[in-house]
Structure formats: C-alpha cells, structure tokens
Design an enzyme around this catalytic site. Structure first.
Site, PDB file in Angstrom:
ATOM      1  N   GLU A 133      72.901  90.262  84.756  1.00 35.61           N
ATOM      2  CA  GLU A 133      72.387  91.292  84.013  1.00 35.61           C
ATOM      3  C   GLU A 133      72.530  91.473  82.872  1.00 35.61           C
ATOM      4  O   GLU A 133      71.368  91.792  82.334  1.00 35.61           O
ATOM      5  CB  GLU A 133      73.257  92.683  84.995  1.00 35.61           C
ATOM      6  CG  GLU A 133      73.053  92.811  86.540  1.00 35.61           C
ATOM      7  CD  GLU A 133      71.698  93.280  86.901  1.00 35.61           C
ATOM      8  OE1 GLU A 133      70.867  93.783  86.046  1.00 35.61           O
ATOM      9  OE2 GLU A 133      71.334  93.642  88.195  1.00 35.61           O
ATOM     10  N   ARG A 137      68.722  91.512  80.734  1.00 33.51           N
ATOM     11  CA  ARG A 137      68.634  92.821  79.889  1.00 33.51           C
ATOM     12  C   ARG A 137      68.660  92.489  78.626  1.00 33.51           C
ATOM     13  O   ARG A 137      68.047  92.993  77.739  1.00 33.51           O
ATOM     14  CB  ARG A 137      69.439  93.944  80.640  1.00 33.51           C
ATOM     15  CG  ARG A 137      69.114  94.095  82.135  1.00 33.51           C
ATOM     16  CD  ARG A 137      69.841  95.197  82.699  1.00 33.51           C
ATOM     17  NE  ARG A 137      69.890  95.611  84.043  1.00 33.51           N
ATOM     18  CZ  ARG A 137      69.669  96.569  84.853  1.00 33.51           C
ATOM     19  NH1 ARG A 137      69.705  97.871  84.138  1.00 33.51           N
ATOM     20  NH2 ARG A 137      70.028  96.609  86.012  1.00 33.51           N
ATOM     21  N   ASP A 265      65.516  87.802  95.445  1.00 32.17           N
ATOM     22  CA  ASP A 265      64.239  87.718  94.998  1.00 32.17           C
ATOM     23  C   ASP A 265      63.651  86.755  93.503  1.00 32.17           C
ATOM     24  O   ASP A 265      62.904  85.987  93.585  1.00 32.17           O
ATOM     25  CB  ASP A 265      63.935  89.269  94.478  1.00 32.17           C
ATOM     26  CG  ASP A 265      64.917  89.785  93.522  1.00 32.17           C
ATOM     27  OD1 ASP A 265      66.044  88.951  93.310  1.00 32.17           O
ATOM     28  OD2 ASP A 265      64.944  90.929  93.105  1.00 32.17           O
ATOM     29  N   GLU A 417      58.687  97.177  90.548  1.00 29.77           N
ATOM     30  CA  GLU A 417      57.941  95.811  91.138  1.00 29.77           C
ATOM     31  C   GLU A 417      56.654  96.257  91.567  1.00 29.77           C
ATOM     32  O   GLU A 417      55.560  95.222  91.531  1.00 29.77           O
ATOM     33  CB  GLU A 417      58.758  95.606  92.279  1.00 29.77           C
ATOM     34  CG  GLU A 417      60.193  94.919  92.115  1.00 29.77           C
ATOM     35  CD  GLU A 417      61.143  95.932  91.618  1.00 29.77           C
ATOM     36  OE1 GLU A 417      62.210  95.319  90.718  1.00 29.77           O
ATOM     37  OE2 GLU A 417      61.232  97.270  91.929  1.00 29.77           O
ATOM     38  N   THR A 508      62.372  88.547  84.256  1.00 28.22           N
ATOM     39  CA  THR A 508      62.386  89.393  85.463  1.00 28.22           C
ATOM     40  C   THR A 508      62.768  90.657  85.205  1.00 28.22           C
ATOM     41  O   THR A 508      62.693  91.713  85.838  1.00 28.22           O
ATOM     42  CB  THR A 508      63.436  88.868  86.516  1.00 28.22           C
ATOM     43  OG1 THR A 508      63.264  89.289  87.638  1.00 28.22           O
ATOM     44  CG2 THR A 508      64.789  89.201  85.954  1.00 28.22           C
TER      45      THR A 508
END
Length: 594
Positions: A133, A137, A265, A417, A508
């Site tokens: 994460e 980010r 994913d 998404e 992503t």
C-alpha cells in the site's frame, strides 16, 4: 422566393414527399453517428463542461479535507475529523492526490500540498507500514508528481521512502514481507494467514521500483523488484493462474484459491504493465501475461442468466474445482487491462491494421468490452446507480435478475475500477457510450454520496447500502476517491489526450509513469525455468511433409576420377592424345572440378 421559382401545385406534393424522405434520412444519419460516437468532436464543448464538473467535485471534496483534516492520513467527512495511522503522518491523502491536482491544473492547491510535503513529510520514524500500500500510493504518488513537475522535492522524498521500504525485501527468498519498519528497515511477516503475503502485495511493486531505478541509476531497486517475479514464476503455475497467497520464507504459493479480485488482482495487471513500461523490451512479462489471459478465458469466464452478462468468477479450490459466480468490483479493472494489452495503447483501429494483430488480440478486446459492460450494469441495475463491493451472478435457468447482492457486500467505497475501464475503452475506441456510462456513474456519486454541513460546505463519502434510497452513509473517504476515481473520470472527459496510452503506463493507484527503454544495467536479469513436471514434446516441423511422396535425397557427389572417365566416354578424342597430353588435359579437368 420569387413567384416564378415556386413549384407548380402538381409538383409541390412530390417536393414535399422528397423533403420528408430526405429529412428522415438525415435524422437517421445523425442518430447513427451520435450513437456510434462519430459526432464526438462536435460536442467537445459539452464534455469540457462535464470535465469541469468533475474538477469542481474534486475541489469541493478536497477543500473540505483541507479545512478539517489537513495532513491526516484518514479523514471522516461527516464528522469532519481526521487522524494519522501512526505517530506521524504518512501523507496518505496528500501524496496520493498530488498528480490529480497537477493534472487538473489546481495551482494553489498544488502549492499548498507541496509546502506540506517539504515541511511535514518525513518517513524516518519508528512505525510499521504495509509495503504494498505504501509503495503504490506514496512512492507512486511522489514519482508521478516528480515526472509531471520535475521538482526534486518529490524525487528526494521518494528515494528516502524507497530506502526505508527496501528492507521489507530481506526475506530468505527475496519476496517482500507484508510490512516493514520505516526506521529500522526490518521486514515484518503478516500477522495472519500463517505469515504469508498476498500475491498482489509482492507483485505490485515493480513499476514503482523500476522507475525509481531509471530516475536515479541505482540498480538496487530494480533487482529487488525483479527478483520477486523470478521467484513467483519458478512455481510454474498452471495456465498462468496463481493462488492469492505466497510465503516469503519459501517462495511457494499457499492454498488453492484463485481470483482476480482482492489479493490477486494486480499480479495480473503488472505482468502486462511491466512489459509496456519498458517499451515492450522485456518479453518474459508479455509471455506470462498471455498465459494468464488464456488461463482466465479457459477457467474463469462465465455467463449470467437471464441476459448473458459476461463475468469473471473465482476458483475456490483451484483449477478443476468448479467456478464460483462471485465477482468483486475490483475485478472491473480487467476490461481496461485486456483492451490495453490487445492494442498496446494505440486505438483499436490503429492496432488492427498492424501485422502483429492476431485472433487472440481480437478475442481479448471482445472480452474487454463485454466485461466492462457487465461492470457498468453493476451500477445501472442497482437502486442508487452505484455498484456494491461484491455481486454474485445468477446462473439458474429461471433467474429474473443477472446478479444478487449479499447483505454484507452492499457497501460502496467510491472505488475506481469501472470508470478506469471506461476510460481505457473510450480512449481506445472513441465510442461515446463509454463517456455516457461514466457520466451516469458520476451523477450517481453526486446524488447519493454528497454531504453538506450546516455551513453549506460540500464533501463526499462512502455508502453503507447501495440498494436503498436514501442510502445510509459511511463516515469515510478513501484516498483513491481523489487519486483514482475522480482522476479517471476527469481523463475520461478530457479531449486533450493529456496522458497518451502509448507513451505512459498507470500504476495500480492511477499514478502515470512514462514508458522508457531498458539499457545495459536496467534490463531483464532472469530467464524462465523449464517445467520439469511436463512431458517434453517434439517441435512440429516448419515444413509439412507428404508421407506418400517423401522428398528424395540429393545424390552424393562422384569422385573426380569417375567424372573424368565419364568425360572420356563422352569424348573418345581425348584418348588419342599422347600420354603426356592426356595427363595434362585430365589434370586440367580435375582442377576445374575442385
């Protein structure tokens, strides 16, 4: 019109009939062009207005955060309170939103955010963060902000953060642990799941660390991220599909559950995007991506009843164990990914004209369109016009609805998404319907997630239940509302092609990085191993052989002496010469044959 130009009463009826017919044809053409997106350019001002609407919503939401939660990692827009995850801020909201502010040309807001980064952001403190994460980010946000501004402030912070995160890779295999202590650099195993990391966590760091290596020339980051892919591929997953847990101490997958939703994913996402990031120069990732796509098509695609919506289910017990019709909203990224993989960022029409266009790519693009439509219907067919977190597709012959929603799955976190895939499909096809779908979703966000305080200040928040009107609201906004959802909507309505898909790759978390070439030091440093569990197969011959008429072997060359004797038989005059003359002639013949 002069009287002499007026048609006679007899011809007037024919003229009126012709006008009516022509008018009908014109109306049909206009309708056809509008529905196919061909009139898109003529309505660009309309989409420019809608793009401004998205920016206005972003700024309303952002200014509310600035006023009541500035600098905090977590923000609650209803109670107007915020808090940090640890003893000091990580920049969770601000850093993740930097490039959206920059792309929206929000100059004042960018300057305030930059000042906060300079004065208040410091990653050198004793606190454990999730490696994945924090990478997608924070590291991704800083790197993208640096690229868009060329401001060294962001790159310096990115290097400091990467140096702290790098310790998380210090496992026996090189697979990163789930967490790392920012101060000590010590990796920390997952506290659940027997210490395993999720597959997505370990395999969704590569774009960020590789780009940092490109910017700094430091190969350490590249090698650490690339080693992960070598270890994962050594497991030789069947048909390119991987379980959602992997253990850093052994490098082996744990369990059998396979899905394209949470914990799985972005593994599939980064296979393709690593290939694109280096301008298609790392073939190994394309090969892995193609295997996974064929595996998805073979084992994970289903159709709903009664309307035949295409969905991607889950393999609870691995390949061969049956397909569960459950699908996370997270899976909706896959439509955009398939379309991007088929076209390499070119438009669909441009890509189809290239010699490397194949039936497989055509099939990928068709699946991309079908899945993206399904994801749109996950919004359209719900009371609020907003998708739940998870749906279960109905497959019984007597089903009246295509999916149902379990009570615990009815919340909406303002995820990106679906609008992400709408953005890709619009860019690659030019079909205006994808913009219209996106605008519908945007309006649903406005209608149902908007909150207004007693001062008339506006914010937006998550929802508890999308199946009810009015929907109960959750007092929380995720950073991806700013970093992804509103960014993709803004770019969906953008007519300037600000981030060309054939020149950029999004991580992503929707942070755009430029594509670049490999070099002597930054290139693929591993090769795929042969799967020794499979029986070897003979390579089929390149040329087909007719077994009824097999090719004849070329006759062997004759010895020079034999050829000389044949020449004498053909020409007896040769032997009439003296022995000396004969020898001379024979020597000459032999010399010519050598």
């Amino acid at each position: 019109m002069y009287y002499k130009d007026k048609p006679s009463p007899k011809g007037r009826k024919q003229v009126l009939l012709m006008k009516t017919l022509l008018g009908s044809v014109v109306l049909y053409i206009i309708y056809y062009l509008a529905s196919s997106g061909a009139l898109e350019r003529s309505s660009s001002s309309n989409w420019s207005k809608r793009q401004q609407e998205v920016k206005d919503v972003f700024l309303d939401s952002w200014h509310n955060y600035e006023k009541y939660g500035w600098g905090k990692d977590v923000y609650h827009p209803i109670s107007e309170t915020g808090k940090n995850m640890g003893p000091k801020p990580l920049g969770w909201m601000i850093v993740d939103s930097l490039d959206t502010l920059i792309l929206m040309d929000a100059k004042d807001e960018v300057e305030r955010a930059r000042l906060w980064v300079v004065k208040d952001l410091d990653y050198g403190f004793d606190y454990e963060v999730n490696v994945f994460e924090t990478t997608i980010r924070m590291l991704g946000g800083l790197l993208s902000a640096f690229h868009l501004t060329e401001d060294d402030v962001y790159l310096d912070k990115a290097v400091d953060l990467a140096n702290a995160l790098e310790g998380g890779f210090h496992s026996p295999t090189g697979l990163p642990y789930s967490s790392v202590n920012l101060y000590s650099g010590e990796g920390v195993k997952n506290h659940v799941d027997n210490g395993a990391s999720s597959t997505a966590e370990v395999s969704t760091l590569q774009l960020e660390f590789k780009y940092l290596s490109k910017l700094t020339g430091e190969t350490l980051y590249w090698k650490a991220a690339e080693k992960v892919m070598e270890i994962l591929d050594a497991n030789k997953p069947k048909d390119g599909l991987v379980p959602i847990y992997v253990h850093p101490d052994t490098g082996k997958y744990q369990g059998n559950l396979i899905r394209l939703g949470s914990r799985g994913d972005s593994y599939y996402e980064y296979l393709l995007k690593q290939y694109l990031q280096t301008n298609n120069q790392e073939q190994v990732y394309w090969d892995m991506y193609r295997e996974s796509v064929e595996g998805v098509k073979k084992h994970m695609v289903g159709k709903s009843k009664p309307n035949g919506l295409t969905f991607i289910g889950e393999l609870d017990n691995g390949i061969g164990g049956g397909l569960s019709p459950k699908m996370d909203h997270l899976v909706c990224f896959y439509g955009g990914l398939l379309a991007l993989g088929a076209t390499n960022g070119l438009t669909y029409e441009e890509a189809k004209r290239l010699p490397n266009w194949t039936p497989d790519k055509e099939s990928d693009f068709k699946l991309a369109e079908e899945l993206t439509y399904t994801c749109y219907k996950m919004y359209k067919d719900v009371a609020t016009g907003l998708s739940p977190e998870i749906v279960v597709f109905n497959q019984a012959a007597n089903s009246k609805e295509d999916f149902h929603i379990k009570p615990l799955d009815r919340h909406n976190l303002q995820r990106p998404e679906t609008v992400e895939s709408l953005f890709y499909l619009y860019r690659l096809t030019g079909d205006v319907k994808y913009r219209e779908y996106g605008y519908e979703i945007f309006q649903s966000f406005l209608t149902h997630t908007k909150v207004v305080n007693d001062k008339g200040e506006v914010a937006y928040t998550s929802l508890d239940d999308v199946t009810k009107i009015p929907s109960t609201k959750k007092d929380n906004v995720e950073s991806f509302w700013f970093a992804e959802t509103l960014k993709y909507l803004y770019l969906l309505f953008d007519d300037e092609n600000k981030i060309p898909l054939d020149k950029y790759v999004f991580n992503t978390e929707a942070h755009p990085f430029p594509r670049f070439d490999t070099n002597e030091f930054l290139k693929t440093g591993w090769r795929r191993k042969i799967d020794e569990t499979e029986e070897p197969t003979m390579q089929p011959p390149a040329v087909k052989i007719d077994k009824q008429n097999p090719p004849k072997a070329k006759p062997a060359d004759k010895a020079p002496e034999a050829e000389a004797l044949e020449e004498v038989k053909k020409n007896p005059e040769l032997v009439k010469d003296t022995k000396a003359e004969l020898k001379k002639k024979l020597d000459k013949i032999l010399q010519n044959m050598e």
